[in-house]
Design a protein around this motif. Sequence first.
Motif, PDB file in Angstrom:
ATOM      1  N   ASN A   1       0.820  -1.212   0.000  1.00 30.02           N
ATOM      2  CA  ASN A   1       0.000   0.000   0.000  1.00 30.02           C
ATOM      3  C   ASN A   1       0.852   1.258   0.000  1.00 30.02           C
ATOM      4  O   ASN A   1       0.378   2.342  -0.388  1.00 30.02           O
ATOM      5  N   HIS A   2       2.097   1.121   0.433  1.00 30.29           N
ATOM      6  CA  HIS A   2       2.994   2.274   0.528  1.00 30.29           C
ATOM      7  C   HIS A   2       3.946   2.379  -0.656  1.00 30.29           C
ATOM      8  O   HIS A   2       4.818   3.260  -0.673  1.00 30.29           O
ATOM      9  N   LEU A   3       3.785   1.489  -1.646  1.00 35.15           N
ATOM     10  CA  LEU A   3       4.611   1.545  -2.857  1.00 35.15           C
ATOM     11  C   LEU A   3       3.846   2.306  -3.932  1.00 35.15           C
ATOM     12  O   LEU A   3       2.883   1.801  -4.505  1.00 35.15           O
ATOM     13  N   THR A   4       4.303   3.497  -4.210  1.00 33.58           N
ATOM     14  CA  THR A   4       3.577   4.390  -5.116  1.00 33.58           C
ATOM     15  C   THR A   4       3.330   3.785  -6.486  1.00 33.58           C
ATOM     16  O   THR A   4       2.233   3.906  -7.047  1.00 33.58           O
ATOM     17  N   LEU A   5       4.324   3.103  -7.033  1.00 29.68           N
ATOM     18  CA  LEU A   5       4.222   2.612  -8.401  1.00 29.68           C
ATOM     19  C   LEU A   5       3.614   1.216  -8.516  1.00 29.68           C
ATOM     20  O   LEU A   5       3.349   0.748  -9.625  1.00 29.68           O
ATOM     21  N   SER A   6       3.400   0.561  -7.389  1.00 28.19           N
ATOM     22  CA  SER A   6       2.931  -0.818  -7.458  1.00 28.19           C
ATOM     23  C   SER A   6       1.463  -0.910  -7.856  1.00 28.19           C
ATOM     24  O   SER A   6       0.610  -0.167  -7.355  1.00 28.19           O
ATOM     25  N   LEU A   7       1.184  -1.852  -8.759  1.00 29.53           N
ATOM     26  CA  LEU A   7      -0.193  -2.163  -9.124  1.00 29.53           C
ATOM     27  C   LEU A   7      -0.703  -3.371  -8.332  1.00 29.53           C
ATOM     28  O   LEU A   7      -1.872  -3.730  -8.438  1.00 29.53           O
ATOM     29  N   VAL A   8       0.191  -3.978  -7.571  1.00 26.12           N
ATOM     30  CA  VAL A   8      -0.177  -5.153  -6.770  1.00 26.12           C
ATOM     31  C   VAL A   8      -0.557  -4.682  -5.368  1.00 26.12           C
ATOM     32  O   VAL A   8       0.260  -4.656  -4.454  1.00 26.12           O
TER      33      VAL A   8
ATOM     34  N   THR B   1       8.852  -4.220 -13.692  1.00 27.73           N
ATOM     35  CA  THR B   1       9.150  -2.993 -12.939  1.00 27.73           C
ATOM     36  C   THR B   1       7.903  -2.194 -12.611  1.00 27.73           C
ATOM     37  O   THR B   1       7.762  -1.657 -11.514  1.00 27.73           O
ATOM     38  N   ILE B   2       6.970  -2.136 -13.531  1.00 23.53           N
ATOM     39  CA  ILE B   2       5.785  -1.300 -13.305  1.00 23.53           C
ATOM     40  C   ILE B   2       4.933  -1.833 -12.159  1.00 23.53           C
ATOM     41  O   ILE B   2       4.128  -1.115 -11.575  1.00 23.53           O
ATOM     42  N   ARG B   3       5.121  -3.129 -11.815  1.00 24.68           N
ATOM     43  CA  ARG B   3       4.341  -3.699 -10.724  1.00 24.68           C
ATOM     44  C   ARG B   3       5.109  -3.682  -9.406  1.00 24.68           C
ATOM     45  O   ARG B   3       4.687  -4.318  -8.442  1.00 24.68           O
ATOM     46  N   GLN B   4       6.200  -3.003  -9.366  1.00 21.16           N
ATOM     47  CA  GLN B   4       7.038  -2.768  -8.184  1.00 21.16           C
ATOM     48  C   GLN B   4       6.648  -3.548  -6.923  1.00 21.16           C
ATOM     49  O   GLN B   4       5.569  -3.427  -6.383  1.00 21.16           O
ATOM     50  N   SER B   5       7.565  -4.362  -6.451  1.00 24.17           N
ATOM     51  CA  SER B   5       7.420  -5.011  -5.156  1.00 24.17           C
ATOM     52  C   SER B   5       8.781  -4.978  -4.470  1.00 24.17           C
ATOM     53  O   SER B   5       9.774  -4.571  -5.061  1.00 24.17           O
ATOM     54  N   ILE B   6       8.811  -5.416  -3.220  1.00 21.43           N
ATOM     55  CA  ILE B   6      10.056  -5.409  -2.448  1.00 21.43           C
ATOM     56  C   ILE B   6      10.642  -6.813  -2.489  1.00 21.43           C
ATOM     57  O   ILE B   6      10.117  -7.730  -1.869  1.00 21.43           O
ATOM     58  N   SER B   7      11.723  -6.994  -3.228  1.00 20.51           N
ATOM     59  CA  SER B   7      12.344  -8.313  -3.340  1.00 20.51           C
ATOM     60  C   SER B   7      12.870  -8.769  -1.979  1.00 20.51           C
ATOM     61  O   SER B   7      13.035  -7.970  -1.052  1.00 20.51           O
ATOM     62  N   LEU B   8      13.147 -10.061  -1.854  1.00 19.72           N
ATOM     63  CA  LEU B   8      13.662 -10.585  -0.594  1.00 19.72           C
ATOM     64  C   LEU B   8      14.969  -9.903  -0.209  1.00 19.72           C
ATOM     65  O   LEU B   8      15.188  -9.581   0.970  1.00 19.72           O
ATOM     66  N   THR B   9      15.838  -9.663  -1.183  1.00 21.58           N
ATOM     67  CA  THR B   9      17.104  -8.976  -0.885  1.00 21.58           C
ATOM     68  C   THR B   9      16.855  -7.623  -0.255  1.00 21.58           C
ATOM     69  O   THR B   9      17.499  -7.250   0.738  1.00 21.58           O
TER      70      THR B   9
END
Length: 368
Positions: free
Chosen positions: A48-55, A133-141
């Motif tokens: 919810n806090h990722l501006t560019l994420s569509l997920v 990239t357009i679906r931006q998420s936070i990878s495990l790394t």
Amino acid sequence: MDISIVMIRNSFLLISCFVFFSLGFLEAQKTPAIYVFGDSLVDVGNNNHLTLSLVKAILPYYGIDFPTKKPTGRFSNGKNAADLIAEKIGLATSPPYLSLVSKINFNKKNVSFLHGVNFASGGAGIFNGTDPTIRQSISLTKQVDYYSQVHEKLTQQTEASTLQKHLSKSIFAIVIGSNDIFGYYNSMDLQKKNTPQQYVDSMTSSLKIQLQRLYNNGARKFEIVGVGPIGCCPISRLKNKTECFSQTNLLSIKYNKGLQSMLKEWKLENKDLISYSYFDSFAALQDIIQNSISYGFKDVKDACCGLGELNAQFFCTPVSSLCANRQDHIFWDPVHPTEAAMRIFVDRLYNGPSKYTFPINMEQLVAI
């Protein structure tokens, strides 16, 4: 009544209450915090806090069975695995990391992360860039990068031995890998560059690096969840005339086998200072699908909320078809289980037999 007798009785009651309270406090302190890493199965609002994420699970009908009856960023009709694991241990759900750093100044001395943090992100994988990239998420790394920052902050706030004791008693839960496997079968480029075995070997070796980073920053107790039979998700069934997509399931099996071997080796490499519980979500979900009626489920193929064939051609939105009884369905949307199904998984994860947990279950892990 003799005043001395009253005083003795009151003293006895006071001592009894103190002992009872102390024992309860010590019991609660077996696991002071849960630090969660993973994907949408355990995301409690980071995306919810990722501006560019569509997920993002921000629209009805997500959260329809959550206590607030509103979308919370959880990819479920209600509570997800992170909530239910916390319930089992007797702790509040660890808050999403991005909600903490967005509301407070990270450099303030009174900020504490001792009560647990959730770093999970919908769409995340073991590999960087699992999703476009357009679906931006936070990878495990990146999630582990964030934890490293939290650890640095904690070292500034807490005496070293106290912090190490706290972290050594905390649970570090890792639920990830499904998106990497989805990604493999959705990318001809990945399939050309890697055989299935090469790909899962790379997954386990990459995960091991991140686990070691957590260990180096104080983690000692790990709950590791394998990948389920994601070929049986509604969205995967669309590829095989509504039956489970076997290729995806076979890759999950290969990965889980490699993951279990890696965990045994990793524990030995760290001189048995690590304790872990591995949960076989593949076997657990297969059992529910094959014996659905005995578990109270009437539908094992369709998503409860969605559109098109199997309700799986589009994700859950306010214009989706919604099943009347979420308790009847194993799957909430095209890829995520209902809260009802997740409760069965977490029950088995927590105190299930060796058929589903190895080498110990989470209840035993907590007691160490």
